[in-house]
Design a protein around this motif. Structure first.
Motif, PDB file in Angstrom:
ATOM      1  N   MET A 147       0.833  -1.207   0.000  1.00  0.00           N
ATOM      2  CA  MET A 147       0.000   0.000   0.000  1.00  0.00           C
ATOM      3  C   MET A 147       0.868   1.257   0.000  1.00  0.00           C
ATOM      4  O   MET A 147       0.605   2.214  -0.723  1.00  0.00           O
ATOM      5  CB  MET A 147      -0.923  -0.010   1.223  1.00  0.00           C
ATOM      6  CG  MET A 147      -1.868  -1.200   1.287  1.00  0.00           C
ATOM      7  SD  MET A 147      -3.005  -1.271  -0.112  1.00  0.00           S
ATOM      8  CE  MET A 147      -4.048  -2.638   0.370  1.00  0.00           C
ATOM      9  N   GLU A 148       1.895   1.233   0.822  1.00  0.00           N
ATOM     10  CA  GLU A 148       2.807   2.373   0.878  1.00  0.00           C
ATOM     11  C   GLU A 148       3.528   2.559  -0.458  1.00  0.00           C
ATOM     12  O   GLU A 148       3.755   3.682  -0.922  1.00  0.00           O
ATOM     13  CB  GLU A 148       3.829   2.154   2.000  1.00  0.00           C
ATOM     14  CG  GLU A 148       4.589   3.402   2.411  1.00  0.00           C
ATOM     15  CD  GLU A 148       3.725   4.410   3.162  1.00  0.00           C
ATOM     16  OE1 GLU A 148       4.120   5.582   3.209  1.00  0.00           O
ATOM     17  OE2 GLU A 148       2.654   4.016   3.668  1.00  0.00           O
ATOM     18  N   LYS A 149       3.823   1.438  -1.110  1.00  0.00           N
ATOM     19  CA  LYS A 149       4.488   1.491  -2.415  1.00  0.00           C
ATOM     20  C   LYS A 149       3.599   2.173  -3.458  1.00  0.00           C
ATOM     21  O   LYS A 149       4.076   2.997  -4.251  1.00  0.00           O
ATOM     22  CB  LYS A 149       4.831   0.066  -2.858  1.00  0.00           C
ATOM     23  CG  LYS A 149       5.515  -0.018  -4.210  1.00  0.00           C
ATOM     24  CD  LYS A 149       5.754  -1.468  -4.595  1.00  0.00           C
ATOM     25  CE  LYS A 149       6.333  -1.572  -6.004  1.00  0.00           C
ATOM     26  NZ  LYS A 149       6.498  -2.983  -6.426  1.00  0.00           N
ATOM     27  N   ILE A 150       2.310   1.854  -3.436  1.00  0.00           N
ATOM     28  CA  ILE A 150       1.374   2.458  -4.383  1.00  0.00           C
ATOM     29  C   ILE A 150       1.336   3.972  -4.192  1.00  0.00           C
ATOM     30  O   ILE A 150       1.379   4.744  -5.155  1.00  0.00           O
ATOM     31  CB  ILE A 150      -0.030   1.847  -4.201  1.00  0.00           C
ATOM     32  CG1 ILE A 150      -0.034   0.378  -4.626  1.00  0.00           C
ATOM     33  CG2 ILE A 150      -1.077   2.627  -5.000  1.00  0.00           C
ATOM     34  CD1 ILE A 150      -1.302  -0.363  -4.242  1.00  0.00           C
ATOM     35  N   LYS A 151       1.260   4.388  -2.917  1.00  0.00           N
ATOM     36  CA  LYS A 151       1.233   5.826  -2.622  1.00  0.00           C
ATOM     37  C   LYS A 151       2.498   6.512  -3.131  1.00  0.00           C
ATOM     38  O   LYS A 151       2.438   7.581  -3.766  1.00  0.00           O
ATOM     39  CB  LYS A 151       1.090   6.046  -1.112  1.00  0.00           C
ATOM     40  CG  LYS A 151       1.094   7.521  -0.711  1.00  0.00           C
ATOM     41  CD  LYS A 151       1.016   7.707   0.789  1.00  0.00           C
ATOM     42  CE  LYS A 151       2.356   7.428   1.455  1.00  0.00           C
ATOM     43  NZ  LYS A 151       2.322   7.772   2.898  1.00  0.00           N
ATOM     44  N   ASN A 152       3.651   5.902  -2.877  1.00  0.00           N
ATOM     45  CA  ASN A 152       4.917   6.522  -3.263  1.00  0.00           C
ATOM     46  C   ASN A 152       5.054   6.635  -4.780  1.00  0.00           C
ATOM     47  O   ASN A 152       5.616   7.611  -5.296  1.00  0.00           O
ATOM     48  CB  ASN A 152       6.087   5.724  -2.681  1.00  0.00           C
ATOM     49  CG  ASN A 152       6.178   5.875  -1.168  1.00  0.00           C
ATOM     50  OD1 ASN A 152       5.706   6.870  -0.614  1.00  0.00           O
ATOM     51  ND2 ASN A 152       6.755   4.884  -0.505  1.00  0.00           N
ATOM     52  N   ILE A 153       4.538   5.624  -5.497  1.00  0.00           N
ATOM     53  CA  ILE A 153       4.584   5.683  -6.967  1.00  0.00           C
ATOM     54  C   ILE A 153       3.721   6.846  -7.465  1.00  0.00           C
ATOM     55  O   ILE A 153       4.134   7.614  -8.338  1.00  0.00           O
ATOM     56  CB  ILE A 153       4.097   4.350  -7.574  1.00  0.00           C
ATOM     57  CG1 ILE A 153       5.091   3.229  -7.265  1.00  0.00           C
ATOM     58  CG2 ILE A 153       3.906   4.492  -9.086  1.00  0.00           C
ATOM     59  CD1 ILE A 153       4.579   1.844  -7.622  1.00  0.00           C
ATOM     60  N   ALA A 154       2.511   6.971  -6.904  1.00  0.00           N
ATOM     61  CA  ALA A 154       1.618   8.057  -7.327  1.00  0.00           C
ATOM     62  C   ALA A 154       2.237   9.422  -7.037  1.00  0.00           C
ATOM     63  O   ALA A 154       2.170  10.344  -7.871  1.00  0.00           O
ATOM     64  CB  ALA A 154       0.276   7.915  -6.627  1.00  0.00           C
ATOM     65  N   LEU A 155       2.839   9.567  -5.875  1.00  0.00           N
ATOM     66  CA  LEU A 155       3.458  10.846  -5.519  1.00  0.00           C
ATOM     67  C   LEU A 155       4.685  11.138  -6.388  1.00  0.00           C
ATOM     68  O   LEU A 155       4.997  12.298  -6.679  1.00  0.00           O
ATOM     69  CB  LEU A 155       3.830  10.848  -4.035  1.00  0.00           C
ATOM     70  CG  LEU A 155       2.643  10.828  -3.053  1.00  0.00           C
ATOM     71  CD1 LEU A 155       3.143  10.770  -1.606  1.00  0.00           C
ATOM     72  CD2 LEU A 155       1.753  12.053  -3.256  1.00  0.00           C
TER      73      LEU A 155
END
Length: 440
Positions: free
Chosen positions: A1-9
């Motif tokens: 989940m944290e990975k998804i957020k970091n990719i979007a940012l």
């Protein structure tokens, strides 16, 4: 989940707000029929929905591929949609801070119960039904469905939370036979925990309904007092529930427009939507946009009090946030919806209701609920049930039609029963109606 957020940012553009709604659903379904295991299926789906906001415009896209390149492409599609769509002054993301793991109902014990024990539970439903009444000759299908739902929700205005929750649903369809006649009826229950799934009442009700339809008699068209059995009342409430939603208000698709504060039902009727009820099917600390949930009285003693809103419809109509945003999945946009919607229980027991008038028609099953009109309130539905004469069973009736208007029906409520039951997230007791047209 944290990975998804970091990719979007990582691929975020200046001056755009971003929202990520990631979801993973694991489902297990057990099906039995005619005293044998018929099917076991397991499935898993995961994905992410991305919304972007700029200048009161929102773009949306989703993907089931969680690799970096796919998330980047999904984000770009959301940007393109945002730039093309017209602005709306009510477009917004929730801007209150909410971070970390949040409390939700998760039945670890029920999820971890061995599969063979769950199969035994489903197989035992047919045995219970046959023990209750010898006229039950079989079960066409009995099921137990369990779901584990993980949700991660982030936006650049302060949301960054996660939760895991569980759902259990059981259904049963029984075949009753007597002499040359047969009848099938259906029943279901839903719960967030396996131990609270009321199999006993489900089996008892389905046996009562299916055997009550055997060997029906003719019926002449008339107007007479009617009891909506608790399931029939709950299903009718669900069919007309869209009239309470902010979306319907904005689109002018509800007969309750401009009715807040006015009497729309009998003094005996109170309808509540409450996502804070302990252990109920749609209980949650927050809605699908991160807004804190609450108890809302929709109709109080006959007076219409509130519409149920998402963030968008609340802003559009200058209403308070009600915490009623729902999403079908990560593939859909948030919209207004009901949570635990129910009619408050009354004080009359079942015997009181069937004895109130000399003659009364008890509606057990309704058919064609998808045809009701929440804009006008009109309905015409197939029905089956029982006619009681001075509290005693007089005849069984099948294949009749009941028709009218939901506001007229609710205004004609004489008594409310104390036999309340939830069917998934919709609940009701039985209702005694002064008069309703029944087509023979």
């Amino acid at each position: 989940m944290e990975k998804i957020k970091n990719i979007a940012l990582k691929y975020a553009k200046p001056n755009y707000e971003i929202e990520i709604y990631a979801e993973r659903i694991k489902k297990t379904t057990i099906e039995t029929a005619e005293e044998a295991l018929e099917n076991i299926s397991k499935s898993e789906e995961a994905g992410v929905g991305i919304r972007v906001l700029k200048d009161k415009k929102i773009g949306f896209a989703y993907t089931t591929d969680l690799k970096e390149e796919s998330i980047k492409e999904c984000l770009e599609q959301a940007y393109q949609a945002c730039d093309l769509l017209p602005p709306d002054s009510a477009n917004a993301f929730y801007d209150k801070e909410l971070k970390g793991d949040i409390t939700n109902i998760f039945d670890k014990q029920g999820i971890n119960k061995p599969l063979d024990e769950k199969i035994h539970i489903v197989l035992s439903l047919e045995k219970r039904a046959k023990e209750l009444d010898a006229r039950i000759k079989g079960v066409r299908k009995a099921t137990l469905k369990e779901s584990i739902v993980e949700v991660y929700h982030f936006n650049t205005l302060g949301l960054d939370y996660y939760y895991t929750t569980s759902f259990f649903v059981s259904t049963i369809a029984t075949l009753a036979q007597e002499e040359r006649d047969s009848a099938i009826s259906y029943e279901y229950r839903g719960s967030r925990t396996l131990d609270n799934l009321d199999f006993d009442s489900m089996v008892k009700d389905v046996v009562f309904k299916s055997t009550s339809q055997l060997n029906p008699q003719s019926f002449q068209t008339c107007q007479m007092p009617v009891i909506l059995y608790r399931e029939a009342s709950a299903m009718l409430l669900e069919a007309f529930s869209s009239m309470f939603l902010g979306d319907s208000l904005i689109k002018n698709k509800t007969l309750l427009k401009d009715k807040i504060g006015e009497s729309v039902a009998s003094y005996s009727l109170t309808i509540v939507d409450d996502a804070t009820l302990p252990n109920c099917f749609m209980t949650s600390e927050v809605d699908a946009e991160g807004v804190k949930t609450s108890k809302k009285v929709v109709i109080e003693k006959g007076i219409f009090k509130n519409f149920l809103h998402s963030l968008h419809t609340a802003k559009k109509t200058n209403a308070s946030f009600s915490g009623n945003s729902i999403r079908g999945s990560f593939k859909t946009l948030p919209i207004p919806g009901v949570t635990n919607l129910y009619i408050e229980s009354g004080t009359k027991n079942f015997e009181d209701l069937i004895s109130y008038y000399d003659q009364v028609f008890l509606v057990l099953d309704l058919m064609g609920l998808h045809t009701v009109d929440p804009i006008s309130g009109d309905f015409s539905l197939g029905a089956s049930g029982l006619v009681y004469n001075k509290g005693k069973l007089d005849k069984k009736v099948r294949g009749v039609v009941i028709g009218g208007n939901i506001i007229d029906l609710w205004n004609n409520i004489i008594e409310v029963g104390n036999d309340f039951c939830f069917y998934g997230n919709i609940g009701s007791p039985s209702l005694l109606i002064k008069s309703l047209t029944i087509g023979g």
